[in-house]
Scaffold this motif. Structure first.
Motif, short mmCIF file in Angstrom:
data_model
loop_
_atom_site.label_atom_id
_atom_site.label_comp_id
_atom_site.label_asym_id
_atom_site.label_seq_id
_atom_site.Cartn_x
_atom_site.Cartn_y
_atom_site.Cartn_z
N ALA A 298 0.87 -1.18 0.00
CA ALA A 298 0.00 0.00 0.00
C ALA A 298 0.90 1.21 0.00
O ALA A 298 2.03 1.17 0.48
CB ALA A 298 -0.91 0.02 1.23
N ASN A 299 0.37 2.29 -0.54
CA ASN A 299 1.14 3.52 -0.70
C ASN A 299 0.91 4.44 0.50
O ASN A 299 0.42 5.55 0.35
CB ASN A 299 0.72 4.17 -2.02
N ILE A 300 1.23 3.90 1.68
CA ILE A 300 1.06 4.69 2.90
C ILE A 300 2.38 4.71 3.67
O ILE A 300 3.28 3.92 3.39
CB ILE A 300 -0.06 4.14 3.81
N GLU A 301 2.49 5.62 4.61
CA GLU A 301 3.67 5.68 5.48
C GLU A 301 3.21 6.02 6.89
O GLU A 301 2.32 6.84 7.08
CB GLU A 301 4.67 6.72 4.97
N ILE A 302 3.84 5.38 7.87
CA ILE A 302 3.51 5.61 9.27
C ILE A 302 4.77 6.06 9.99
O ILE A 302 5.83 5.46 9.82
CB ILE A 302 2.94 4.33 9.91
N ALA A 303 4.65 7.13 10.77
CA ALA A 303 5.79 7.63 11.53
C ALA A 303 5.50 7.50 13.02
O ALA A 303 4.40 7.86 13.46
CB ALA A 303 6.06 9.09 11.18
N ASP A 304 6.46 6.99 13.76
CA ASP A 304 6.31 6.92 15.20
C ASP A 304 7.67 7.12 15.84
O ASP A 304 8.62 7.55 15.16
CB ASP A 304 5.67 5.58 15.63
N ALA A 305 7.78 6.83 17.12
CA ALA A 305 9.03 7.13 17.82
C ALA A 305 10.22 6.36 17.25
O ALA A 305 11.37 6.76 17.42
CB ALA A 305 8.87 6.82 19.31
N LYS A 306 9.95 5.27 16.55
CA LYS A 306 11.04 4.48 15.96
C LYS A 306 11.41 4.96 14.55
O LYS A 306 12.37 4.46 13.97
CB LYS A 306 10.66 3.01 15.92
N GLY A 307 10.62 5.83 13.97
CA GLY A 307 10.94 6.33 12.63
C GLY A 307 9.76 6.30 11.69
O GLY A 307 8.60 6.31 12.13
N TYR A 308 10.07 6.26 10.42
CA TYR A 308 9.06 6.27 9.35
C TYR A 308 8.99 4.88 8.73
O TYR A 308 10.02 4.30 8.37
CB TYR A 308 9.46 7.27 8.27
N HIS A 309 7.79 4.37 8.55
CA HIS A 309 7.61 3.00 8.11
C HIS A 309 6.65 2.90 6.92
O HIS A 309 5.57 3.47 6.95
CB HIS A 309 7.04 2.16 9.26
N ARG A 310 7.07 2.16 5.91
CA ARG A 310 6.19 1.85 4.78
C ARG A 310 5.95 0.34 4.73
O ARG A 310 6.79 -0.43 5.20
CB ARG A 310 6.83 2.30 3.46
N PRO A 311 4.85 -0.09 4.15
CA PRO A 311 4.58 -1.54 4.07
C PRO A 311 5.62 -2.24 3.20
O PRO A 311 6.28 -1.61 2.36
CB PRO A 311 3.20 -1.61 3.41
N PRO A 312 5.77 -3.56 3.37
CA PRO A 312 6.66 -4.32 2.49
C PRO A 312 6.17 -4.29 1.04
O PRO A 312 5.08 -3.78 0.74
CB PRO A 312 6.62 -5.74 3.05
#
Lengths: 332, 332, 332, 332
Positions: free
Chosen positions: D254-268
C-alpha cells in the motif's frame, strides 16, 4: 444477485463494468432517459433496456445503482426502497438537507438498504491508512489533514447546478474527515476564495478553500481544496495521533524516476478521477454486492450522506458570516 | 568587525560559535547576569566578559547579538541602537505589540539597524524553496501550507511566561507565511485545543492549533501546530501557485532506509531545534555579519518582528471570539 | 595536541580547517613545495610555515596529515613514523603494492600509528548504515551493492598518473565493500569499458566498470563506477542480509520538490566531493585526533589501505585476462 | 477471435481470465491432463474442455496459450504453428538451446506466429521506463542495473527440474537487459553462491548471483538475483546513459507511510509474482490478442526466447569455468 443501473452516463458505465466482474452478481437491466446510451450499455453487458418503473416492478432485480442527475436521487431512492430493492446511490442524496432528511425517513420506515457512493473510502491506500489508524498505529487520533486538488474546474454550467464547491467537491473530504476523526464534528470554520478563474466567482462559487473542523473533545481536521493542480489529481490524507502519524500518498502516472542535469524527475499524478480511483470504484461496487448478499449495513450509508452535506452547509454559512458555525445550528 | 553577545545561554552559545566561523567577524565581549556562564563562553572564544553598559560604551564593538530573556529585548534594542551598534535580537522583540511599536520607533529615530532572529528563513532548504517560488517555478502564489510540530512541549513554567503558543511557537510560522505569500495578511481565523497534556490547558495555553490566513487578493495560508510529534521535529512548507507546487521536506537523523519482513523503515526526524536548524543558525549570523559589513537592511527586520506578533494577537482573538479577525482591528 | 599539514592544496586546506574545529587540536605548522600556498594556509590558521624536515624534527608536533602528491606518500609515512609522529595519510599509500608493503613494514617496526584517508567510512549516512548492519538489522550480510558515479572525469594529465580508475576511484569502493562484507574477498571479477570519452581510452584507462567480489563463504559485492553522472555525485550503498536490506541514499543540493505540468522535480545531487563529503572530512579528522589523543588504532589503517589497493590490482588483472582472479595470486 | 488455453494451472487461469477481459477475444476451449482442472477453468469462462489434438484440429480456434509444463512447450509450439494457430507460450521455449533452435526453425518454415511470455516487458512501470529511454531521456544507453530478488525459493523438486536459477529466474533479467541495452550481448561474466539454503546447493543449484553482460560497443549490464527477500518481491531496473539515469521503483503493498518514535515505516513490497505483475499479465495477453488480430509480430518472439536462454547457458559456463564467456561460443 441481479442488478440494474439507472443512468448510463460515465459513472453508470463504470459501475456496470464493476458489477460484471463481481462473482455472483449480474447486470440485468439498464435505464436512461437517452435510449441510445441505455442500449449501448445494456448490449455491452448482455442486459436489457427497461424503464425505471419496469425495473422497480421487476421480480428479477435485487438491487439498483443510481447514477442519474443529482436532482433525481432522492425520488429514486424512495421509489426503490419502497419497491424492496437494495439501493446504491451516487453522492449527494440531494443538495437540500431537508430533502435528504425526508428521504432518509422513508428509507428508515421501509427498513430498506441504502449505500451512498463515497468512493474514496474504498480506495486501497486510504483503506489501508484507515486500517492502520483503527489498529492504533498512531495512538488516539488528534489531528487530520486532508488535501484535495482537482486537475481542473468542471464546466461552468456544471458549477452553476452543483450546489457550490463545498457541496460538490469538499463533500468527499468532509466524509473522509468524519471517517478518520472517528468522532462527530461540532464546529466548522471555513475560508473560500476565487483564485483560478474569475468566471467561477461570477457564477457565485469559489475555487480555493480551507476548512477547520473541530469535535467536542477538541480534535481538529483541516481540508484544503483547489479546482486547479497542474501536476495531476492531488489526493492526500494525513492522520496525527498521540503515538505518531500516518499518511496516504499520491498516485503517479508511472512509478519511475529520471535524473538528468536539471535534477530528478517523476511523472505527474494520475489526473482523472476515474483512473485515480479505478480500484476504489471496483471495491465500492464489490462492497455493495457483498452487503446485498449478506444483508449487512453498508460502510457508507444514508446518515453519512446527510452528515457530509450538513458539514458543507455549515462551511457555506461560515464563509458567509465570517465565524465559527456550530453543527447544532445546522442540524437543529 | 567586532561583536558582543548578550546572554550566554543555549542560543547565545550557538550564535557566539557562528560569529567565530565567519571570516572577518570576531567575538570580543560577552555579557550575562550569571558570571560563570559569561566567563565560560568568553574563554571558549578568546573574548572578554563585560557588563552590558560597558559593551554599549565600548569603541571596539560594532554590533551586538541579544540572546537574553524576552522581557529585556526591547530595552536592550533601544539602548544599543542609541549607542550606535548594529543589533541582532532573538524573536520576539516583546510580547506586547504596543511595546514593540515603541521600540521600533526608537530604531527608526536613531536610523539604527535591527535584525530579528527568524532563523527558519535562513535554513538552506527553506531558502531554496523560497528562491524557487521567487523564480516563478510555481507561477503566482495562491495557497501555502505550513506544518510545524515540536517533538515535545517546553516546561510548564516556560509556557506560563511564553505569551502562549501563538506568540511563542506559531510566530515562526506567521513569519514564514508572510514570506511565502508575498502579500500582507488581511484576515486571521484560528482554532486551538488542548490534546497532548491537560496541564497545558490549566496553564491557560493550547498545544494543538490550526490557523487560516487570508490576504486582500484571496491568497490563503494554513498553519498546523502541535506540541507533540513522536517522530521528531516536523517542519514542512508547501507552496501552491498557478503553475504548480513546491515543498520543503523534513530532515531525518540519517538518510538511510532499512527493509525487513515488516516493511521499509527510515530513522525519525532530527528532534531538537538546534540540530535541525544548525545550518540555519550559521547562515543567519553570517547574514547579520554581511549586513553590518555592507550597511544593508537585514532580510528579517523589526517590521517583520512586529507583523508576526500582530498575527499572533489576531489568532488569539479569533480563538477567543470564534470569528474571523481583521488585521486592521489589531493594527489600528 | 599539535598537528602539521604536509601539502597545502585543496584537500590539505580542508583538513587544516577540520583540525581547527576539533577541541584540543591545534594546527602549528604547514609545509608545501610552493611557499605561497603554505604561507596562505598557515596564516589562515595562525600556524607557521616549516620544511618537512623541520616538522619531522620538531618537538611541538604530535601528528601530521599528509596531503602531498601520491608519489611522496610512502616516503613521508616512513619518515614520520620513524620521527615518532602519528600519521594520517590520504589514500593511496602508493600505487605499487610492493612499495605499500615495505612502507607498512616500517610502520610496524616503529610501532607507529598510521591512519589512511578513506573518507567515506566517516560519512554520517554511511556510518549509520554500517552501524545498522553491525547491529544485525539485516541479519547475516550476504550481498552488497555499491554505486559510485563521478559527476565528471578528472583532467587527462591526472588520469595519466592516477594509476588507472581502479586504483584511483574504485579503491574507495573496494574499501567500502570490505567494510560492509565483514569478510575478506577471495575472488575478483571485473569488466571495464570506455564509454564517456575516447581520450580516456587513449590514455590507457577506462571510465565505466563493474566488479564482482566474492568471499570464501560465498558472500558477494558488486561495484558500479562511471566517470560521468549528469545528475551529480552518485554515491549509494545497499547491503542485503538474511533478514533484510539496508541502504544509504544520495544527498541532493536541497531537500525540496517542485511539481508542475511536467511532473515532480527534485534538485540534482551535490556534485562535488568536497560538498558531498563535508561532514565526512570533519568526522575523519576528528577521529584521527581522537585516536592520537587516546592512543587507539584508527578505523582505517595501513592494512585497509593495502587491501584496497590489492583488490584494485586484482581487478586490473581480471579485465586484462578475462577471468576471475584469486586474491591469493595478488597477495602471494 | 477465439482462443484456447493449454494447461489449466495457476498461470493458465491468469491468462484465461485475461482473455475474457479483452474486447473481441473469447476463450472457447481448455485442455489439461487433469480433467477436473480443465473442467473447472472451462466452466468459469463458458468454454469447452477438449483434448490438445481436438484444439489443433478445431476450426473455431485462432490462437492458443501454452501454459503446460516446460518439457511440452517445444512440441506444442511445433504442433500448433503447423496447425496454423497463433501461439503464445510461457517462457522458456525449452531448457535445451538446440531444441529451441529446432523449434524456431519449424516456426519459421510454417510462417507461424509465436509470442514468448516475458511478462515483465508488459509491466506498466517497466514499459514507461523503456519508453522514456527510447525517447532519449537518458541519452545513449551505457549501463543497466537490474535487481531481482524473489521473496523465497521455489520447492526443491521444482528447482531440480527448473534447469537451474540462471535458466529459471535470471532468464527474465537477461531479457530485460537485452531490451534496455538495445544491443546484443557479446560477453557474459557470472558469479553464483549458495547463501540462503544449503539444500539448494545440494540440489546442484545456486540461490544468489551476480552477472555482468557486455556488448561489442562496451555497454554493460549487471544483474543481481537472490532467492530470498524478506521485504517482498524486489524488482528494480536502472538505466544510465550519456545524459542521465532512469529507474523503475518497487511496488509496495500500500502507498502509505507511518511515523512513530522508531521512525518512518512503509509496508513491504507486493510479495507474490501474480499480484506484483497483475497489470503486466493483463497487458501481455491484450498485446497477444492485438498481434493476432492485426497480424503483427509480437514484441517478445521466439528469437528473444532463444537469446535469453543462450545468455543463461553462457552464465552457467562462466560460473563453471571462472572466466568471461563469449556469446559466440554459445551460439556457434
Amino acid at each position: 444477485m441481479k442488478f440494474a443501473v439507472l443512468g448510463a452516463g460515465r459513472i453508470g458505465r463504470v459501475h456496470a463494468g464493476a458489477i460484471g466482474s463481481v462473482t455472483g452478481a449480474e447486470l440485468v437491466a439498464v435505464a436512461d432517459a437517452m435510449p441510445a446510451a441505455a442500449e449501448d450499455l445494456a448490449q455491452l453487458h448482455g442486459a436489457e433496456v427497461r424503464t425505471i418503473d419496469q425495473i422497480a416492478a421487476a421480480d428479477d432485480v435485487d438491487a439498483v445503482v443510481i447514477c442519474t442527475p443529482t436532482d433525481m436521487h432522492a425520488d429514486l431512492i424512495e421509489q426503490f426502497v419502497r419497491a424492496g430493492k437494495a439501493v446504491f446511490c451516487e453522492k449527494p442524496i440531494d443538495l437540500d438537507l431537508g430533502r435528504v432528511r425526508d428521504c432518509l425517513a422513508v428509507v428508515e420506515e421501509t427498513g430498506g438498504m441504502l449505500m451512498v457512493g463515497f468512493n474514496r473510502r474504498y480506495d486501497p491506500d486510504f483503506a489501508a491508512l484507515h486500517a492502520a489508524v483503527a489498529d492504533g498505529r498512531v495512538g488516539t487520533v488528534e489531528m487530520v489533514t486532508i488535501t484535495s486538488r482537482d486537475p481542473g474546474a468542471p464546466p461552468l454550467d456544471y458549477i452553476a447546478r452543483s450546489g457550490g464547491i463545498f457541496r460538490d467537491m469538499t463533500i468527499h473530504d468532509f466524509d473522509i474527515a468524519r471517517w478518520m476523526l472517528g468522532e462527530e464534528v461540532e464546529t466548522v470554520i471555513a475560508s473560500a476564495s476565487v483564485l483560478t478563474d474569475p468566471a467561477i466567482g461570477e457564477a457565485g462559487d469559489f475555487d480555493s478553500l480551507n476548512v477547520i473542523l473541530r469535535t467536542a473533545s477538541g480534535k481538529q481536521a483541516t481540508i484544503t481544496n483547489s479546482r486547479r493542480a497542474t501536476y495531476g489529481y492531488d489526493q492526500r490524507i494525513e492522520v496525527h495521533g498521540s503515538e505518531g502519524m500516518a499518511n496516504a500518498r499520491n498516485m503517479h502516472e508511472a512509478n519511475i524516476e529520471i535524473a538528468d542535469a536539471k535534477g530528478y524527475h517523476r511523472p505527474p499524478l494520475e489526473n482523472f478521477f476515474m483512473t485515480r480511483y479505478t480500484a476504489a470504484y471496483a471495491h465500492e461496487i464489490a462492497t455493495f454486492v457483498g452487503c446485498v448478499r449478506d444483508g449487512k449495513a453498508p460502510p457508507t450509508g444514508g446518515y453519512d450522506g446527510m452528515m457530509a452535506l450538513a458539514l458543507a452547509d455549515a462551511a457555506v454559512k461560515s464563509v458567509a458570516e465570517g465565524r465559527a458555525v456550530q453543527m447544532a445550528e445546522i442540524l437543529a
